[in-house]
Design a protein around this motif. Structure first.
Motif, mmCIF file in Angstrom:
data_model
loop_
_atom_site.group_PDB
_atom_site.id
_atom_site.type_symbol
_atom_site.label_atom_id
_atom_site.label_comp_id
_atom_site.label_asym_id
_atom_site.label_seq_id
_atom_site.Cartn_x
_atom_site.Cartn_y
_atom_site.Cartn_z
ATOM 1 N N ALA A 44 0.830 -1.206 0.000
ATOM 2 C CA ALA A 44 0.000 0.000 0.000
ATOM 3 C C ALA A 44 0.860 1.251 0.000
ATOM 4 N N LEU A 45 1.978 1.224 0.748
ATOM 5 C CA LEU A 45 2.864 2.379 0.837
ATOM 6 C C LEU A 45 3.869 2.438 -0.311
ATOM 7 N N GLN A 46 3.965 1.316 -1.040
ATOM 8 C CA GLN A 46 4.945 1.191 -2.128
ATOM 9 C C GLN A 46 6.349 1.502 -1.608
ATOM 10 N N THR A 47 6.636 0.999 -0.434
ATOM 11 C CA THR A 47 7.912 1.265 0.241
ATOM 12 C C THR A 47 8.289 0.065 1.084
ATOM 13 N N ARG A 48 9.572 -0.278 1.062
ATOM 14 C CA ARG A 48 10.064 -1.346 1.924
ATOM 15 C C ARG A 48 10.227 -0.783 3.339
ATOM 16 N N LEU A 49 9.556 -1.373 4.298
ATOM 17 C CA LEU A 49 9.605 -0.893 5.677
ATOM 18 C C LEU A 49 10.605 -1.654 6.525
ATOM 19 N N PHE A 50 10.817 -2.946 6.232
ATOM 20 C CA PHE A 50 11.713 -3.780 7.028
ATOM 21 C C PHE A 50 12.613 -4.591 6.103
ATOM 22 N N ILE A 51 13.810 -4.874 6.589
ATOM 23 C CA ILE A 51 14.670 -5.868 5.954
ATOM 24 C C ILE A 51 14.920 -6.961 6.977
ATOM 25 N N ARG A 52 15.167 -8.158 6.471
ATOM 26 C CA ARG A 52 15.372 -9.289 7.372
ATOM 27 C C ARG A 52 16.789 -9.809 7.214
ATOM 28 N N ASP A 53 17.475 -9.989 8.363
ATOM 29 C CA ASP A 53 18.798 -10.607 8.342
ATOM 30 C C ASP A 53 18.829 -11.674 9.420
ATOM 31 N N ASN A 54 20.017 -12.153 9.721
ATOM 32 C CA ASN A 54 20.125 -13.238 10.708
ATOM 33 C C ASN A 54 19.640 -12.827 12.099
ATOM 34 N N TYR A 57 14.116 -8.852 12.014
ATOM 35 C CA TYR A 57 13.595 -7.759 11.198
ATOM 36 C C TYR A 57 14.103 -6.417 11.718
ATOM 37 N N LYS A 58 14.607 -5.589 10.783
ATOM 38 C CA LYS A 58 15.064 -4.252 11.133
ATOM 39 C C LYS A 58 14.407 -3.245 10.198
ATOM 40 N N ALA A 59 14.053 -2.101 10.734
ATOM 41 C CA ALA A 59 13.394 -1.078 9.933
ATOM 42 C C ALA A 59 14.361 -0.439 8.962
ATOM 43 N N THR A 60 13.892 -0.169 7.754
ATOM 44 C CA THR A 60 14.651 0.611 6.789
ATOM 45 C C THR A 60 14.565 2.085 7.199
ATOM 46 N N ASP A 61 15.280 2.943 6.459
ATOM 47 C CA ASP A 61 15.183 4.373 6.753
ATOM 48 C C ASP A 61 13.735 4.858 6.588
ATOM 49 N N ALA A 62 13.090 4.384 5.519
ATOM 50 C CA ALA A 62 11.684 4.755 5.306
ATOM 51 C C ALA A 62 10.817 4.192 6.431
ATOM 52 N N GLY A 63 11.134 2.940 6.830
ATOM 53 C CA GLY A 63 10.390 2.326 7.917
ATOM 54 C C GLY A 63 10.555 3.073 9.225
ATOM 55 N N THR A 64 11.783 3.556 9.482
ATOM 56 C CA THR A 64 12.034 4.312 10.714
ATOM 57 C C THR A 64 11.203 5.590 10.733
#
Length: 306
Positions: A44-54, A57-64
Motif C-alpha cells: 500500500a505504501l509502495q515502500t520497503r519498511l523492514f529488511i530481514r537478516d540473521n 527484522y530491522k526497519a529501513t530508513d523509510a520504515g524508521t
C-alpha cells in the motif's frame, strides 16, 4: 493509498520485538497473519519498511520515518479513547430535561438539592415544553411525557409513575355539596390543550361550563383557584396548599413516561440523572398519584384514565 490503519500496532510490534513469532505472541496474532499484513502495508505504501537478516527484522530508513509517526498516532488514539471513556464515566457537565412546566416548578425542583449534594459538578437544564423535542438533534437528553410516546428506534422509554388530577378549590367552595359542583364557576386549560384527558373530563362533568378563566399554565390556574375565581382540575401532588382544598379523589389519571436516547446509558452523567429520576418517582409515587391524602368526596365523581 489503500493503507489499513489497523496494521500500525502490528508494524510497531514487529519493530519492537524483531521477529514475527515474538510480535505475534505479544499481540495474540498468528505469525503468518503478521507476515501477510507486513506485505500488504508495504504494498500500500509502495515502500520497503523492514529488511530481514540473521538477527531478525530491522526497519529501513523509510520504515524508521514511518514508525516514528505511527508511534505518535497510536499514542494519540489511545489518549483519545482513554479521555472519551473518562468523560463518559464522569458525573459532571450539563444534562437537559424537558417536561411540562408544572412537573418542574411544583415537584421536581424540591428534589434537586439532593442531586446537587451527591454530584456537585452536575448541572441540570430544565426545558419547559409541551411539544416533543428532538433527541436526534440533541435538543434534550431526557423527556418526561404524560402519555406513552410512539415507538422510536432511537429512544428508550419507561413508565415511571401515574399522575392523578383532582378537583381543587378555595376554602369557601369546600362547603358546596358535590351535586352542586357543576353549577359553580370553573377554571379550564387553554385551547391548545383541548384534547387532553383533563379537558375531556371537564367537558363531560361540566358540559355547560362558562369557564371563568382558561390558561395553559398550571401555575396560573393554581393562583386563580387560590384567589377564589373558580374550581379547577389540578395535579394531586399539590397537596394541601394554604387557601386551596382538595375536594375529590383522582378523577383523571395519566401516565408519566421517561424518555432518553439509547446512547444515554453509556454516559456517566446521564446514567446518574436517570437513576435519580427513577428514585424520586418511586419515592413520591403515592403523592403523584393522589393516594396519599384523605378525600372528602371520594367516589363522588367518575374517574378517567388517559
Amino acid at each position: 493509498m489503500n493503507f489499513d490503519w489497523n496494521d500500525i500496532p502490528i508494524l510497531l510490534a514487529l519493530a519492537r520485538h524483531g521477529s514475527m513469532s515474538a510480535a505475534g505472541r505479544a499481540l495474540g496474532v498468528d505469525p503468518s497473519t503478521m507476515s501477510r499484513r507486513l506485505v500488504a502495508a508495504e504494498s500500500a505504501l509502495q515502500t520497503r519498511l523492514f529488511i530481514r537478516d540473521n538477527a531478525g527484522y530491522k526497519a529501513t530508513d523509510a520504515g524508521t520515518a514511518f514508525l516514528g509517526y505511527a508511534e505518535r498516532i497510536l499514542g494519540d488514539v489511545q489518549s483519545m479513547l482513554l479521555e472519551t471513556r473518562n468523560e463518559a464515566s464522569a458525573i459532571s457537565g450539563s444534562v437537559r430535561i424537558t417536561a411540562v412546566d408544572f412537573l418542574f416548578s411544583h415537584w421536581l425542583v424540591q428534589h434537586m438539592p439532593q442531586l446537587a449534594r451527591t454530584y456537585p459538578n452536575l448541572q441540570l437544564q430544565l426545558i419547559p415544553a409541551n411539544r416533543a423535542l428532538s433527541f436526534t438533534r440533541r435538543e434534550a437528553d431526557f423527556a418526561l411525557r404524560l402519555a406513552r410516546p410512539a415507538e422510536d428506534a432511537a429512544l428508550v422509554m419507561r413508565k415511571v409513575a401515574d399522575i392523578g388530577f383532582a378537583i381543587y378549590a378555595a376554602t369557601p367552595f369546600a362547603q358546596v355539596p358535590p351535586e352542586q359542583w357543576p353549577q359553580q364557576p370553573w377554571l379550564g386549560y387553554g385551547e391548545d390543550l383541548d384534547d387532553t384527558p383533563e379537558m375531556c373530563w371537564l367537558r363531560r362533568f361540566v358540559p355547560d361550563a362558562n369557564f371563568a378563566l382558561r390558561a395553559s399554565s398550571v401555575t396560573t390556574l393554581i393562583h386563580a383557584c387560590e384567589s377564589g375565581l373558580g374550581m379547577a382540575l389540578l395535579p394531586c401532588f399539590l397537596g394541601e396548599r394554604e387557601g386551596l382544598v382538595r375536594l375529590s379523589g383522582a378523577v383523571v389519571v395519566r401516565e408519566i413516561w421517561l424518555l432518553a436516547h439509547r446512547d444515554a446509558g453509556r454516559i456517566g452523567r446521564f446514567q446518574a440523572v436517570s437513576d435519580w429520576l427513577r428514585e424520586v418517582f418511586d419515592q413520591d409515587a403515592a403523592q403523584l398519584s393522589g393516594e396519599h391524602l384523605d378525600v372528602r368526596a371520594l367516589g363522588a365523581v367518575e374517574v378517567s384514565r388517559g
